[in-house]
Enzyme design. Structure first.
Site, PDB file in Angstrom:
ATOM      1  N   HIS A   1     -43.322  -0.885   0.599  1.00  0.00           N
ATOM      2  CA  HIS A   1     -44.101  -1.447   1.709  1.00  0.00           C
ATOM      3  C   HIS A   1     -43.654  -2.740   1.944  1.00  0.00           C
ATOM      4  O   HIS A   1     -43.097  -3.706   0.901  1.00  0.00           O
ATOM      5  CB  HIS A   1     -45.779  -1.589   1.322  1.00  0.00           C
ATOM      6  CG  HIS A   1     -46.490  -2.108   2.202  1.00  0.00           C
ATOM      7  ND1 HIS A   1     -46.685  -3.309   2.782  1.00  0.00           N
ATOM      8  CD2 HIS A   1     -47.747  -1.135   2.955  1.00  0.00           C
ATOM      9  CE1 HIS A   1     -47.573  -3.364   3.906  1.00  0.00           C
ATOM     10  NE2 HIS A   1     -48.206  -2.092   3.618  1.00  0.00           N
TER      11      HIS A   1
ATOM     12  N   LEU B   1     -51.068  -5.979  -2.378  1.00  0.00           N
ATOM     13  CA  LEU B   1     -50.667  -5.485  -1.098  1.00  0.00           C
ATOM     14  C   LEU B   1     -51.364  -6.390   0.034  1.00  0.00           C
ATOM     15  O   LEU B   1     -52.618  -6.540  -0.019  1.00  0.00           O
ATOM     16  CB  LEU B   1     -51.403  -4.067  -0.669  1.00  0.00           C
ATOM     17  CG  LEU B   1     -50.826  -3.551   0.724  1.00  0.00           C
ATOM     18  CD1 LEU B   1     -49.348  -3.181   0.674  1.00  0.00           C
ATOM     19  CD2 LEU B   1     -51.933  -2.370   1.074  1.00  0.00           C
TER      20      LEU B   1
ATOM     21  N   ARG C   1     -43.502   7.843   5.143  1.00  0.00           N
ATOM     22  CA  ARG C   1     -44.761   7.974   5.667  1.00  0.00           C
ATOM     23  C   ARG C   1     -44.949   6.676   6.697  1.00  0.00           C
ATOM     24  O   ARG C   1     -44.650   5.650   6.447  1.00  0.00           O
ATOM     25  CB  ARG C   1     -45.701   7.758   4.514  1.00  0.00           C
ATOM     26  CG  ARG C   1     -47.255   7.603   4.957  1.00  0.00           C
ATOM     27  CD  ARG C   1     -48.298   7.646   3.749  1.00  0.00           C
ATOM     28  NE  ARG C   1     -48.495   6.621   2.926  1.00  0.00           N
ATOM     29  CZ  ARG C   1     -49.124   5.453   3.044  1.00  0.00           C
ATOM     30  NH1 ARG C   1     -50.045   5.576   4.201  1.00  0.00           N
ATOM     31  NH2 ARG C   1     -49.383   4.375   2.248  1.00  0.00           N
TER      32      ARG C   1
HETATM   33  C1  FAD Z   1     -53.176  -1.264  -2.133  1.00  0.00           C
HETATM   34  C2  FAD Z   1     -53.228  -0.068  -1.285  1.00  0.00           C
HETATM   35  C3  FAD Z   1     -53.733  -0.011  -0.161  1.00  0.00           C
HETATM   36  C4  FAD Z   1     -53.626   1.198   0.773  1.00  0.00           C
HETATM   37  N1  FAD Z   1     -53.985   1.128   1.854  1.00  0.00           N
HETATM   38  C5  FAD Z   1     -54.186   2.294   2.686  1.00  0.00           C
HETATM   39  C6  FAD Z   1     -54.543   2.274   4.168  1.00  0.00           C
HETATM   40  O1  FAD Z   1     -54.969   1.328   4.358  1.00  0.00           O
HETATM   41  N2  FAD Z   1     -54.396   3.551   4.758  1.00  0.00           N
HETATM   42  C7  FAD Z   1     -53.751   4.632   4.047  1.00  0.00           C
HETATM   43  O2  FAD Z   1     -53.669   5.532   4.992  1.00  0.00           O
HETATM   44  N3  FAD Z   1     -53.136   4.496   2.910  1.00  0.00           N
HETATM   45  C8  FAD Z   1     -53.588   3.613   2.166  1.00  0.00           C
HETATM   46  N4  FAD Z   1     -52.971   3.536   0.977  1.00  0.00           N
HETATM   47  C9  FAD Z   1     -52.489   4.616   0.455  1.00  0.00           C
HETATM   48  C10 FAD Z   1     -53.774   5.591  -0.144  1.00  0.00           C
HETATM   49  O3  FAD Z   1     -54.804   4.594  -0.401  1.00  0.00           O
HETATM   50  C11 FAD Z   1     -53.337   6.558  -1.109  1.00  0.00           C
HETATM   51  O4  FAD Z   1     -52.256   7.293  -0.968  1.00  0.00           O
HETATM   52  C12 FAD Z   1     -54.816   7.510  -1.550  1.00  0.00           C
HETATM   53  O5  FAD Z   1     -55.865   6.466  -1.696  1.00  0.00           O
HETATM   54  C13 FAD Z   1     -54.692   8.331  -2.639  1.00  0.00           C
HETATM   55  O6  FAD Z   1     -55.791   8.898  -2.768  1.00  0.00           O
HETATM   56  P1  FAD Z   1     -55.800  10.283  -3.913  1.00  0.00           P
HETATM   57  O7  FAD Z   1     -57.110  10.573  -3.795  1.00  0.00           O
HETATM   58  O8  FAD Z   1     -54.710  11.076  -3.821  1.00  0.00           O
HETATM   59  O9  FAD Z   1     -55.720   9.495  -5.365  1.00  0.00           O
HETATM   60  P2  FAD Z   1     -56.333   8.298  -6.029  1.00  0.00           P
HETATM   61  O10 FAD Z   1     -57.309   7.534  -5.425  1.00  0.00           O
HETATM   62  O11 FAD Z   1     -55.328   7.618  -6.795  1.00  0.00           O
HETATM   63  O12 FAD Z   1     -57.108   9.010  -7.211  1.00  0.00           O
HETATM   64  C14 FAD Z   1     -56.704   9.749  -8.281  1.00  0.00           C
HETATM   65  C15 FAD Z   1     -57.812  10.283  -9.147  1.00  0.00           C
HETATM   66  O13 FAD Z   1     -56.975  10.949 -10.329  1.00  0.00           O
HETATM   67  C16 FAD Z   1     -57.493  10.791 -11.566  1.00  0.00           C
HETATM   68  N5  FAD Z   1     -56.521  10.917 -12.546  1.00  0.00           N
HETATM   69  C17 FAD Z   1     -55.054  10.537 -12.618  1.00  0.00           C
HETATM   70  N6  FAD Z   1     -54.675  11.004 -13.408  1.00  0.00           N
HETATM   71  C18 FAD Z   1     -55.692  11.488 -14.301  1.00  0.00           C
HETATM   72  C19 FAD Z   1     -55.600  11.909 -15.625  1.00  0.00           C
HETATM   73  N7  FAD Z   1     -54.600  12.053 -16.460  1.00  0.00           N
HETATM   74  N8  FAD Z   1     -57.001  12.472 -16.147  1.00  0.00           N
HETATM   75  C20 FAD Z   1     -57.883  12.580 -15.433  1.00  0.00           C
HETATM   76  N9  FAD Z   1     -58.070  12.031 -14.264  1.00  0.00           N
HETATM   77  C21 FAD Z   1     -56.991  11.369 -13.561  1.00  0.00           C
HETATM   78  C22 FAD Z   1     -58.066   9.232 -11.322  1.00  0.00           C
HETATM   79  O14 FAD Z   1     -58.818   8.858 -12.290  1.00  0.00           O
HETATM   80  C23 FAD Z   1     -58.555   9.252  -9.896  1.00  0.00           C
HETATM   81  O15 FAD Z   1     -59.768   9.743  -9.919  1.00  0.00           O
HETATM   82  C24 FAD Z   1     -53.090   2.245   0.175  1.00  0.00           C
HETATM   83  C25 FAD Z   1     -52.474   2.186  -1.221  1.00  0.00           C
HETATM   84  C26 FAD Z   1     -52.505   0.976  -1.922  1.00  0.00           C
HETATM   85  C27 FAD Z   1     -51.756   0.857  -3.274  1.00  0.00           C
END
Ligand code: FAD
Length: 572
Positions: free
Chosen positions: A237, A247, A385
């Site tokens: 980023h 970020l 992306r």
């Molecule tokens: C600072 C920041 C800002 C962002 N802003 C944006 C935005 O404005 N717009 C956009 O489109 N995208 C944005 N992104 C990207 C986006 O936020 C993420 O790609 C998205 O939220 C990921 O969601 P997810 O549900 O896939 O995983 P996550 O929200 O990362 O959730 C993962 C889950 O898996 C669980 N887990 C992982 N490993 C284990 C394990 N070994 N055992 C048990 N549980 C586990 C965790 O506890 C958690 O509950 C941003 C990313 C960052 C870093």
């Protein structure tokens, strides 16, 4: 054996993808379903709460935006590596997701006419990042969880660290994990599994990600026999706050912020004059690195030279209402008020375009396992992306996988029991990790791994650096076998969890670097100095990495789905 529990469906991960799937499953079955939702942290601490700037969707077709334009922007942004059927499906589904969240009560930011606000984002030809100030992910998570609470059909497993996804004879059988507060081993069995465990951002030292984002689900799926797709494409980023990496949302540039070098020039004029600061992330990050390497940056701490993200001309009103989190973070972390002074930034590791290979419905090659969100690679983002397409992906494929699982459940066999053999193998692995002896320090190793990735697998890459990185990763893996777990306590043994996370990161690092070394071209976020152009003839294909027990990963390739737009030169 350990405590063993059974549900109809397990969701590994309680971020946006996991919660959206849980809501869909609950709606579709009217609450007549038994879901287990697992998170290694407290449920509302999933990384998704950090999403800031917005969620892309076409809401203004009457004013010039269109689904086709969103699809084209995403395909062009992906450097033509995205599967185009997937992109179409995404863009068509997004407006409904925004409306659903609206009906469920999310406080979208509104304009003077009361319409849902949208702001410009990089690589998009129309302002379509739908926002809730600069705390979009937080409000989306709250809204989804609020919906879920309408049903009493799920059980939360917070602070349960999953160590293994067990697949036997081509079928998912169980998750095995350690309950952090008690140290107890827990076995969770189900008919179906959704992996929604997020990305692997902390593969790098300078990253926007929370310390907990260690790619566990991807690594576990890979070891269980599922291929990882396109892992060499890691997004940098353009605006990570120096020195922490926090970020500074693209929303800052969406609201009109400038990028400037040490001469005060808006340098994007030289690289993407048509889009300026709102070029796609891969291009803006390369432009910034070029400015820094050519000496037009400001000297920063620990070699982290930086550029300026200048919001001062936006004024207090815009910053306080549209970017309040950014202002708060800058004041707290670097003692800079962006209303008055520019923010020090540089490119920062941000997002895994790759992940667990799935089909367009989120189904993996194991017929009772689906994957969604950042852990998955449905191939929406290809090689790069577009900002605000990721939270959207979580919503759309959370919804799709929820629906697909609900449909499949009646025909899936009842949960199988974890076999003695798998149980013993899992216990033997844990025992081997817990019993490691030697002089190595796993925190030092983790830091070395991340530094190596920062230095040799960054925005610009070279074959020799990648080869060095690969050797370094393998050396760290050997040394990790001599890094003891000093903490012997059962409760909250974060020392043990860090060792498990390091093993996961090492698997992902190896696959990432092998894919990058093999791909002798530059495409999207993968920019090679020694192969500086895109080579569609040889490389318009997805990488698949397979785990080979006791040996190095095996790479394989598969075609890209191109049904609308043939690849052309990518200019902005
Ligand atoms: C600072 C920041 C800002 C962002 N802003 C944006 C935005 O404005 N717009 C956009 O489109 N995208 C944005 N992104 C990207 C986006 O936020 C993420 O790609 C998205 O939220 C990921 O969601 P997810 O549900 O896939 O995983 P996550 O929200 O990362 O959730 C993962 C889950 O898996 C669980 N887990 C992982 N490993 C284990 C394990 N070994 N055992 C048990 N549980 C586990 C965790 O506890 C958690 O509950 C941003 C990313 C960052 C870093």
């Amino acid at each position: 054996m350990a405590q063993s529990l059974t549900h109809e469906v397990l969701i590994l991960g309680a971020g946006l993808a996991g919660l959206r799937a849980a809501v869909e499953l609950s709606h579709r079955t009217e609450g007549h379903i038994d879901i287990g939702i697992v998170s290694k942290v407290q449920l509302m601490r999933a990384h998704s709460v950090c999403a800031e700037g917005g969620t892309a969707a076409v809401l203004r077709e009457d004013e010039g935006d269109s689904i086709a334009l969103h699809a084209w922007d995403s395909v062009k942004g992906s450097d033509f590596l995205a599967d185009q059927d997937v992109v179409w499906r995404f863009c068509k589904a997004m407006p409904r997701e925004i409306q659903l969240l609206d009906h469920w009560g999310i406080p979208w930011t509104r304009d003077a006419q009361g319409r849902i606000s949208q702001r410009p984002f990089g690589g998009h030809s129309y302002p379509r990042a739908t926002l809730a100030a600069d705390k979009t992910g937080f409000f989306e998570m709250q809204t989804l969880y609020d919906q879920l609470l309408r049903y009493q059909c799920f059980k939360r497993y917070d602070e349960l660290f999953i160590t293994d996804i067990v697949v036997e004879e081509g079928r998912f059988v169980a998750l095995v994990g350690i309950h952090a507060p008690s140290g107890e081993t827990v076995i969770l069995q189900a008919k179906a599994l959704l992996i929604a465990s997020g990305g692997g951002g902390t593969l790098y030292g300078f990253t926007t990600y929370s310390e907990t984002v260690t790619g566990d689900g991807m690594a576990m799926a890979y070891r269980a026999g599922l291929p990882l797709e396109d892992m060499e494409f890691l997004q940098f980023h353009p605006t990570g706050l120096v020195p922490s990496g926090i970020l500074m949302t693209e929303g800052c540039r969406g609201e009109g912020g400038y990028l400037k070098n040490n001469k005060g020039e808006r340098f994007m004029e030289r690289y993407a004059a048509g889009k300026m600061e709102l070029g796609p992330r891969d291009m803006v990050s390369r432009a910034e690195m070029t400015e820094l390497l050519e000496g037009r940056g400001f000297p920063g701490p620990d070699g982290k030279d930086y550029l300026h993200l200048d919001l001062t001309h936006l004024g207090a009103e815009v910053i306080n209402t549209r970017l309040p989190l950014i202002r708060e973070v800058c004041i707290k972390f670097v003692d800079i008020d962006p209303i008055e002074k520019p923010i020090p930034i540089r490119p920062v590791a941000h997002y895994s375009m790759g992940g667990i290979e799935t089909d367009i419905n989120g189904l993996t090659r194991v017929k009772n396992v689906w994957a969604a969100g950042e852990a998955a690679c449905v191939s929406l983002h290809g090689a790069n992306r577009l900002g605000s397409n990721s939270t959207g992906e979580c919503l759309v494929w959370g919804g799709i996988t929820g629906r697909e699982i609900a449909r499949a459940l009646p025909s899936l066999p009842k949960p199988a029991r974890l076999s003695e053999q798998s149980w013993l193998a899992q216990q033997a692995r844990l025992k081997a990790i817990a019993g490691r002896q030697g002089q190595e320090d796993l925190y030092v190793l983790r830091r070395e791994l991340r530094t190596l990735m920062d230095n040799d697998v960054g925005v610009f890459r070279k074959g020799e650096d990648l080869a060095k990185a690969l050797a370094g990763i393998r050396a760290i893996r050997d040394r990790a076998a001599h890094a003891p777990i000093a903490d012997r306590s059962a409760t909250y043994n974060s020392n043990l969890f860090h060792a498990l996370e390091l093993d996961n990161l090492l698997d992902l690092a190896e696959v990432t670097v092998m894919g990058a070394l093999a791909r002798e071209e530059s495409r999207g976020a993968h920019a090679r100095r020694d192969f500086a152009v895109r080579d569609d003839e040889k490389w318009l294909k997805h990488t698949l990495a397979w785990h080979v027990p006791g040996s190095h990963p095996k790479l394989d390739y598969k075609p890209v789905t191109i049904d609308t737009w043939k690849p052309v030169e990518r200019k902005y």
